[in-house]
Design a protein around this motif. Structure first.
Motif, PDB file in Angstrom:
ATOM      1  N   VAL A   1     -10.908  44.523 -13.681  1.00  0.00           N
ATOM      2  CA  VAL A   1     -11.212  43.589 -12.386  1.00  0.00           C
ATOM      3  C   VAL A   1     -11.780  42.355 -12.809  1.00  0.00           C
ATOM      4  CG1 VAL A   1     -12.284  43.395 -10.212  1.00  0.00           C
ATOM      5  CG2 VAL A   1     -11.211  45.692 -11.245  1.00  0.00           C
ATOM      6  N   VAL A   2     -11.068  41.112 -12.499  1.00  0.00           N
ATOM      7  CA  VAL A   2     -11.660  39.781 -13.120  1.00  0.00           C
ATOM      8  C   VAL A   2     -11.612  38.812 -11.838  1.00  0.00           C
ATOM      9  CG1 VAL A   2     -11.219  37.948 -14.867  1.00  0.00           C
ATOM     10  CG2 VAL A   2     -10.880  40.267 -15.397  1.00  0.00           C
ATOM     11  N   ASP A   3     -12.577  38.247 -11.735  1.00  0.00           N
ATOM     12  CA  ASP A   3     -12.555  37.128 -10.855  1.00  0.00           C
ATOM     13  C   ASP A   3     -12.412  35.910 -11.636  1.00  0.00           C
ATOM     14  OD1 ASP A   3     -13.325  34.750  -9.268  1.00  0.00           O
ATOM     15  OD2 ASP A   3     -15.209  35.052  -8.973  1.00  0.00           O
TER      16      ASP A   3
ATOM     17  N   GLU B   1     -13.936  37.117  -3.516  1.00  0.00           N
ATOM     18  CA  GLU B   1     -14.784  38.010  -2.718  1.00  0.00           C
ATOM     19  C   GLU B   1     -14.521  39.410  -2.894  1.00  0.00           C
ATOM     20  OE1 GLU B   1     -17.914  39.513  -0.482  1.00  0.00           O
ATOM     21  OE2 GLU B   1     -17.751  37.901  -1.723  1.00  0.00           O
ATOM     22  N   VAL B   2     -13.214  39.792  -2.563  1.00  0.00           N
ATOM     23  CA  VAL B   2     -12.483  40.946  -2.723  1.00  0.00           C
ATOM     24  C   VAL B   2     -12.688  41.739  -4.271  1.00  0.00           C
ATOM     25  CG1 VAL B   2     -10.361  42.319  -2.694  1.00  0.00           C
ATOM     26  CG2 VAL B   2     -10.911  40.691  -1.017  1.00  0.00           C
ATOM     27  N   VAL B   3     -12.628  40.989  -5.302  1.00  0.00           N
ATOM     28  CA  VAL B   3     -13.004  41.686  -6.552  1.00  0.00           C
ATOM     29  C   VAL B   3     -14.374  41.867  -6.755  1.00  0.00           C
ATOM     30  CG1 VAL B   3     -10.480  41.040  -7.662  1.00  0.00           C
ATOM     31  CG2 VAL B   3     -12.646  39.477  -7.954  1.00  0.00           C
ATOM     32  N   ARG B   4     -15.178  40.880  -6.231  1.00  0.00           N
ATOM     33  CA  ARG B   4     -16.449  41.164  -6.491  1.00  0.00           C
ATOM     34  C   ARG B   4     -17.221  42.435  -5.652  1.00  0.00           C
ATOM     35  NH1 ARG B   4     -21.060  41.100  -3.639  1.00  0.00           N
ATOM     36  NH2 ARG B   4     -19.962  40.432  -1.570  1.00  0.00           N
ATOM     37  N   ARG B   5     -16.500  42.726  -4.372  1.00  0.00           N
ATOM     38  CA  ARG B   5     -16.632  43.789  -3.667  1.00  0.00           C
ATOM     39  C   ARG B   5     -16.102  45.183  -4.320  1.00  0.00           C
ATOM     40  NH1 ARG B   5     -17.152  43.018   2.339  1.00  0.00           N
ATOM     41  NH2 ARG B   5     -18.005  41.012   2.604  1.00  0.00           N
ATOM     42  N   LEU B   6     -15.170  44.812  -4.887  1.00  0.00           N
ATOM     43  CA  LEU B   6     -14.386  46.117  -5.442  1.00  0.00           C
ATOM     44  C   LEU B   6     -15.001  46.593  -6.691  1.00  0.00           C
ATOM     45  CD1 LEU B   6     -11.661  47.625  -5.832  1.00  0.00           C
ATOM     46  CD2 LEU B   6     -10.798  45.944  -7.022  1.00  0.00           C
ATOM     47  N   ALA B   7     -15.698  45.361  -7.421  1.00  0.00           N
ATOM     48  CA  ALA B   7     -16.277  45.875  -8.659  1.00  0.00           C
ATOM     49  C   ALA B   7     -17.957  46.348  -8.391  1.00  0.00           C
ATOM     50  CB  ALA B   7     -16.666  44.378  -9.635  1.00  0.00           C
ATOM     51  N   ALA B   8     -18.530  45.960  -7.233  1.00  0.00           N
ATOM     52  CA  ALA B   8     -19.676  46.264  -6.770  1.00  0.00           C
ATOM     53  C   ALA B   8     -20.030  47.718  -5.795  1.00  0.00           C
ATOM     54  CB  ALA B   8     -20.538  45.371  -6.132  1.00  0.00           C
TER      55      ALA B   8
ATOM     56  N   GLY C   1     -19.200  50.759  -6.326  1.00  0.00           N
ATOM     57  CA  GLY C   1     -19.647  51.817  -7.054  1.00  0.00           C
ATOM     58  C   GLY C   1     -18.498  52.812  -6.986  1.00  0.00           C
ATOM     59  N   GLU C   2     -17.536  52.714  -6.616  1.00  0.00           N
ATOM     60  CA  GLU C   2     -16.464  53.701  -6.758  1.00  0.00           C
ATOM     61  C   GLU C   2     -15.824  53.320  -7.860  1.00  0.00           C
ATOM     62  OE1 GLU C   2     -13.748  54.686  -3.159  1.00  0.00           O
ATOM     63  OE2 GLU C   2     -15.261  53.548  -2.014  1.00  0.00           O
ATOM     64  N   PRO C   3     -15.543  54.414  -8.877  1.00  0.00           N
ATOM     65  CA  PRO C   3     -14.905  54.208 -10.016  1.00  0.00           C
ATOM     66  C   PRO C   3     -13.413  53.758  -9.897  1.00  0.00           C
ATOM     67  CG  PRO C   3     -15.547  56.495  -9.974  1.00  0.00           C
ATOM     68  CD  PRO C   3     -16.102  55.648  -8.987  1.00  0.00           C
ATOM     69  N   LEU C   4     -12.849  52.957 -10.638  1.00  0.00           N
ATOM     70  CA  LEU C   4     -11.466  52.866 -10.956  1.00  0.00           C
ATOM     71  C   LEU C   4     -11.069  53.675 -11.884  1.00  0.00           C
ATOM     72  CD1 LEU C   4     -11.520  48.983 -10.224  1.00  0.00           C
ATOM     73  CD2 LEU C   4     -10.323  50.521  -8.900  1.00  0.00           C
ATOM     74  N   PRO C   5      -9.446  53.915 -11.999  1.00  0.00           N
ATOM     75  CA  PRO C   5      -8.966  54.622 -13.123  1.00  0.00           C
ATOM     76  C   PRO C   5      -9.196  54.016 -14.287  1.00  0.00           C
ATOM     77  CG  PRO C   5      -7.509  54.488 -11.185  1.00  0.00           C
ATOM     78  CD  PRO C   5      -8.586  53.654 -10.821  1.00  0.00           C
ATOM     79  N   GLY C   6      -9.143  54.550 -15.655  1.00  0.00           N
ATOM     80  CA  GLY C   6      -9.299  54.058 -16.728  1.00  0.00           C
ATOM     81  C   GLY C   6      -8.081  53.010 -16.989  1.00  0.00           C
ATOM     82  N   GLY C   7      -8.335  52.191 -17.677  1.00  0.00           N
ATOM     83  CA  GLY C   7      -7.388  51.053 -18.123  1.00  0.00           C
ATOM     84  C   GLY C   7      -7.166  49.986 -16.831  1.00  0.00           C
TER      85      GLY C   7
ATOM     86  N   VAL D   1      -4.050  47.837 -15.926  1.00  0.00           N
ATOM     87  CA  VAL D   1      -3.682  47.266 -14.746  1.00  0.00           C
ATOM     88  C   VAL D   1      -4.835  46.004 -14.726  1.00  0.00           C
ATOM     89  CG1 VAL D   1      -3.631  47.063 -12.169  1.00  0.00           C
ATOM     90  CG2 VAL D   1      -2.592  49.030 -13.341  1.00  0.00           C
ATOM     91  N   LEU D   2      -4.299  44.763 -14.374  1.00  0.00           N
ATOM     92  CA  LEU D   2      -5.290  43.676 -14.255  1.00  0.00           C
ATOM     93  C   LEU D   2      -5.215  43.426 -12.915  1.00  0.00           C
ATOM     94  CD1 LEU D   2      -7.243  41.526 -15.405  1.00  0.00           C
ATOM     95  CD2 LEU D   2      -5.008  40.226 -15.787  1.00  0.00           C
ATOM     96  N   VAL D   3      -6.601  43.426 -12.209  1.00  0.00           N
ATOM     97  CA  VAL D   3      -6.689  43.009 -11.027  1.00  0.00           C
ATOM     98  C   VAL D   3      -7.410  41.757 -11.042  1.00  0.00           C
ATOM     99  CG1 VAL D   3      -7.840  43.466  -8.631  1.00  0.00           C
ATOM    100  CG2 VAL D   3      -6.861  45.462 -10.267  1.00  0.00           C
ATOM    101  N   ALA D   4      -6.761  40.530 -10.481  1.00  0.00           N
ATOM    102  CA  ALA D   4      -7.136  39.083 -10.748  1.00  0.00           C
ATOM    103  C   ALA D   4      -7.695  38.688  -9.284  1.00  0.00           C
ATOM    104  CB  ALA D   4      -6.129  38.407 -11.313  1.00  0.00           C
ATOM    105  N   GLY D   5      -8.863  38.302  -9.117  1.00  0.00           N
ATOM    106  CA  GLY D   5      -9.279  37.390  -7.846  1.00  0.00           C
ATOM    107  C   GLY D   5      -8.729  35.916  -8.132  1.00  0.00           C
ATOM    108  N   ILE D   6      -8.184  35.523  -7.178  1.00  0.00           N
ATOM    109  CA  ILE D   6      -8.011  33.931  -7.533  1.00  0.00           C
ATOM    110  C   ILE D   6      -8.505  33.246  -6.040  1.00  0.00           C
ATOM    111  CG2 ILE D   6      -6.001  32.469  -7.351  1.00  0.00           C
ATOM    112  CD1 ILE D   6      -6.136  34.525  -9.729  1.00  0.00           C
ATOM    113  N   GLY D   7      -9.016  32.110  -6.453  1.00  0.00           N
ATOM    114  CA  GLY D   7      -9.354  31.048  -5.384  1.00  0.00           C
ATOM    115  C   GLY D   7     -10.545  30.363  -5.707  1.00  0.00           C
TER     116      GLY D   7
END
Length: 179
Positions: free
Chosen positions: A43-45, A25-32, A34-40, A7-13
């Motif tokens: 997350v990209v800004d 901002e959402v993807v920055r907070r998602l990455a920062a 500390g809660e791990p995301l499932p493998g694969g 899954v690709l999570v793409a922050g746009i703006g």
């Protein structure tokens, strides 16, 4: 997901245009947070780099989650979750130096790619004028948007690869409103 293309999570703006910086901002907070995301899950800004997103989609993802400010007539800070399919895109003039998500996705086939199962986590902006920083209403919507992206990613990774997406528009279960 099986054979995890993932899954690709793409922050746009554009963070120089006030609330248009919601996606980054959402993807920055998602990455920062500390809660791990499932493998694969990646997350990209992308900011305003439409060509970068288009080329990354050529790698072949099972699902795409776009996070973006989107004017939809709601009140500022209101979150909306949409499923986006090819029929929703129409045609769009692609600008290699800008970011129009509809144009990027509409032209993906011309680059040899296929639109994966695509969702949009959107937020109604209050102000997209020149300036850095989110309005109070949109800033308050960031934590619920992070939670919505996490829940969506969990559903997508648990479901495995999906058939071709069907256009469906459903509001996010949680809406953020400020007086």
């Amino acid at each position: 997901m099986s054979e995890a293309r993932g899954v690709l999570v793409a922050g746009i703006g554009n963070l120089f245009l006030g609330d248009d910086g919601f996606g980054p901002e959402v993807v920055r907070r998602l990455a920062a947070d500390g809660e791990p995301l499932p493998g694969g899950v990646r997350v990209v800004d992308y900011g305003i780099r439409g060509m970068h997103l288009a080329y990354d989609l050529l790698d072949g993802y099972d699902a795409l989650v776009l996070v973006d400010a989107c004017a939809g007539g709601g009140v500022p800070g209101e979150l909306t979750l949409l499923q986006v399919g090819v029929d929703d895109l129409g045609t769009g003039e692609f600008d290699a130096h800008g970011m129009n998500p509809v144009a990027v996705l509409a032209n993906l086939a011309k680059l040899g790619g296929t639109l994966p199962l695509t969702h949009l986590v959107g937020c109604t902006p209050a102000d997209v004028g020149e300036g850095i920083g989110l309005s109070e209403a949109v800033a308050a919507a960031v934590p619920p948007a992070v939670a919505e992206v996490r829940a969506l990613v969990a559903r997508l990774t648990a479901a495995g690869p999906s058939p071709a997406p069907r256009p469906a528009r459903t509001p996010a279960p949680e809406r953020t409103r400020r007086s």
